[in-house]
Design a protein around this motif. Structure first.
Motif, mmCIF file in Angstrom:
data_model
loop_
_atom_site.group_PDB
_atom_site.id
_atom_site.type_symbol
_atom_site.label_atom_id
_atom_site.label_comp_id
_atom_site.label_asym_id
_atom_site.label_seq_id
_atom_site.Cartn_x
_atom_site.Cartn_y
_atom_site.Cartn_z
ATOM 1 N N ALA A 132 -1.867 -8.685 1.462
ATOM 2 C CA ALA A 132 -3.019 -8.783 0.562
ATOM 3 C C ALA A 132 -3.564 -7.402 0.198
ATOM 4 O O ALA A 132 -4.026 -7.194 -0.931
ATOM 5 N N THR A 133 -3.498 -6.457 1.116
ATOM 6 C CA THR A 133 -3.991 -5.104 0.847
ATOM 7 C C THR A 133 -3.175 -4.430 -0.243
ATOM 8 O O THR A 133 -3.734 -3.778 -1.131
ATOM 9 N N LEU A 134 -1.866 -4.563 -0.190
ATOM 10 C CA LEU A 134 -1.023 -3.997 -1.251
ATOM 11 C C LEU A 134 -1.380 -4.613 -2.601
ATOM 12 O O LEU A 134 -1.536 -3.903 -3.600
ATOM 13 N N PHE A 135 -1.533 -5.923 -2.618
ATOM 14 C CA PHE A 135 -1.916 -6.612 -3.856
ATOM 15 C C PHE A 135 -3.269 -6.098 -4.357
ATOM 16 O O PHE A 135 -3.437 -5.797 -5.544
ATOM 17 N N ARG A 136 -4.244 -6.008 -3.462
ATOM 18 C CA ARG A 136 -5.590 -5.588 -3.864
ATOM 19 C C ARG A 136 -5.592 -4.160 -4.390
ATOM 20 O O ARG A 136 -6.248 -3.868 -5.386
ATOM 21 N N PHE A 137 -4.891 -3.255 -3.699
ATOM 22 C CA PHE A 137 -4.892 -1.856 -4.127
ATOM 23 C C PHE A 137 -4.434 -1.739 -5.577
ATOM 24 O O PHE A 137 -5.104 -1.126 -6.407
ATOM 25 N N PHE A 138 -3.294 -2.325 -5.898
ATOM 26 C CA PHE A 138 -2.757 -2.191 -7.247
ATOM 27 C C PHE A 138 -3.597 -2.945 -8.274
ATOM 28 O O PHE A 138 -3.784 -2.467 -9.397
ATOM 29 N N SER A 139 -4.151 -4.086 -7.912
ATOM 30 C CA SER A 139 -4.962 -4.819 -8.889
ATOM 31 C C SER A 139 -6.321 -4.151 -9.088
ATOM 32 O O SER A 139 -6.802 -4.069 -10.221
ATOM 33 N N TYR A 140 -6.951 -3.647 -8.027
ATOM 34 C CA TYR A 140 -8.249 -2.990 -8.184
ATOM 35 C C TYR A 140 -8.126 -1.746 -9.053
ATOM 36 O O TYR A 140 -8.910 -1.526 -9.962
ATOM 37 N N ARG A 141 -7.127 -0.903 -8.751
ATOM 38 C CA ARG A 141 -7.026 0.358 -9.493
ATOM 39 C C ARG A 141 -6.529 0.132 -10.917
ATOM 40 O O ARG A 141 -6.788 0.933 -11.797
ATOM 41 N N THR A 142 -5.798 -0.950 -11.158
ATOM 42 C CA THR A 142 -5.255 -1.203 -12.487
ATOM 43 C C THR A 142 -6.243 -1.932 -13.392
ATOM 44 O O THR A 142 -6.379 -1.591 -14.566
ATOM 45 N N TRP A 143 -6.933 -2.935 -12.855
ATOM 46 C CA TRP A 143 -7.761 -3.783 -13.712
ATOM 47 C C TRP A 143 -9.250 -3.758 -13.407
ATOM 48 O O TRP A 143 -10.057 -4.004 -14.291
ATOM 49 N N VAL A 144 -9.642 -3.494 -12.168
ATOM 50 C CA VAL A 144 -11.060 -3.635 -11.821
ATOM 51 C C VAL A 144 -11.823 -2.336 -12.015
ATOM 52 O O VAL A 144 -12.802 -2.280 -12.759
ATOM 53 N N PHE A 145 -11.402 -1.288 -11.338
ATOM 54 C CA PHE A 145 -12.127 -0.025 -11.369
ATOM 55 C C PHE A 145 -11.397 0.964 -12.263
ATOM 56 O O PHE A 145 -10.777 1.902 -11.797
ATOM 57 N N LYS A 146 -11.490 0.761 -13.561
ATOM 58 C CA LYS A 146 -10.825 1.667 -14.499
ATOM 59 C C LYS A 146 -11.604 2.965 -14.566
ATOM 60 O O LYS A 146 -12.825 2.964 -14.649
ATOM 61 N N THR A 147 -10.866 4.071 -14.547
ATOM 62 C CA THR A 147 -11.525 5.368 -14.601
ATOM 63 C C THR A 147 -11.945 5.696 -16.024
ATOM 64 O O THR A 147 -11.341 5.239 -16.984
ATOM 65 N N ILE A 148 -12.971 6.499 -16.104
ATOM 66 C CA ILE A 148 -13.464 6.940 -17.403
ATOM 67 C C ILE A 148 -12.490 8.008 -17.911
ATOM 68 O O ILE A 148 -12.207 8.967 -17.202
ATOM 69 N N PRO A 149 -11.967 7.843 -19.094
ATOM 70 C CA PRO A 149 -11.028 8.855 -19.591
ATOM 71 C C PRO A 149 -11.734 10.190 -19.792
ATOM 72 O O PRO A 149 -12.873 10.231 -20.243
ATOM 73 N N GLU A 150 -11.038 11.255 -19.400
ATOM 74 C CA GLU A 150 -11.614 12.582 -19.585
ATOM 75 C C GLU A 150 -11.508 12.976 -21.042
ATOM 76 O O GLU A 150 -10.482 12.782 -21.678
ATOM 77 N N LEU A 151 -12.591 13.534 -21.549
ATOM 78 C CA LEU A 151 -12.592 14.003 -22.926
ATOM 79 C C LEU A 151 -12.010 15.402 -22.950
ATOM 80 O O LEU A 151 -12.281 16.208 -22.060
ATOM 81 N N PRO A 152 -11.221 15.720 -23.964
ATOM 82 C CA PRO A 152 -10.677 17.069 -24.036
ATOM 83 C C PRO A 152 -11.792 18.068 -24.306
ATOM 84 O O PRO A 152 -12.783 17.746 -24.962
#
Length: 175
Positions: A132-152
């Protein structure tokens, strides 16, 4: 950004360096969550004598709350918080799937294999929690906690002049 103004994708090594810190933080929060999960689950199991899976679900739910706080305010503190309702909804959906993975493993061990000792209980929780941890890690970072894109960073006057001389399109910004 290169001198031509083209954004280049980070190399694999750069991406792995960026993920390694995230993995360490995720692991620290996860270990705290696992301690909470196992502590609460075992306490409920041995104090209330509830069935194994019910006791485990209680521990998992408490750990989900602890983990959300750790992920939101430490690991993914720089993620886009503009849509907190969406984030919480997705977090709960993926955490629920993780809960089913973890406790499904325990259910299989207890009710299909007939293994009911404390060692079997905790062994099944370890196996289920790992998957479950492997599943959560990839799903959280991919869909839940999206990072704010850095502006150039805006181009300097010299860079803009070089682009004009090279015949490139220049976007002007006001500062």
């Amino acid at each position: 950004m290169s001198k031509t103004g083209v954004h280049r994708r980070p190399t694999l090594a750069q991406r792995l360096r960026g993920v390694s810190g995230e993995v360490v933080q995720f692991a620290i929060v996860g270990l705290i969550g696992i301690a909470v999960n196992f502590g609460v689950s075992n306490a409920v199991l041995h104090i209330t004598h509830w069935p194994a899976v019910r006791s485990s679900v209680v521990g998992t739910l408490v750990a989900i709350v602890v983990n959300y706080v750790g992920y939101r305010y430490w690991v993914y503190r720089d993620s886009d918080a503009a849509s907190r309702r969406r984030e919480i909804t997705l977090f709960l959906v993926f955490s629920g799937i993780g809960l089913l993975i973890e406790n499904g493993t325990l259910w299989f061990t207890t009710y299909t294999l007939g293994m009911t000792s404390t060692l079997a209980y905790n062994g099944a929780k370890v196996a289920g929690t790992g998957i479950a941890t492997l599943f959560r890690f990839f799903s959280y970072r991919t869909w839940v906690f999206k990072t704010i894109p850095e502006l150039p960073e805006p181009a300097t006057v010299v860079e803009q002049a070089e682009r004009i001389l090279a015949g490139e399109r220049v976007e002007y910004t006001t500062s």
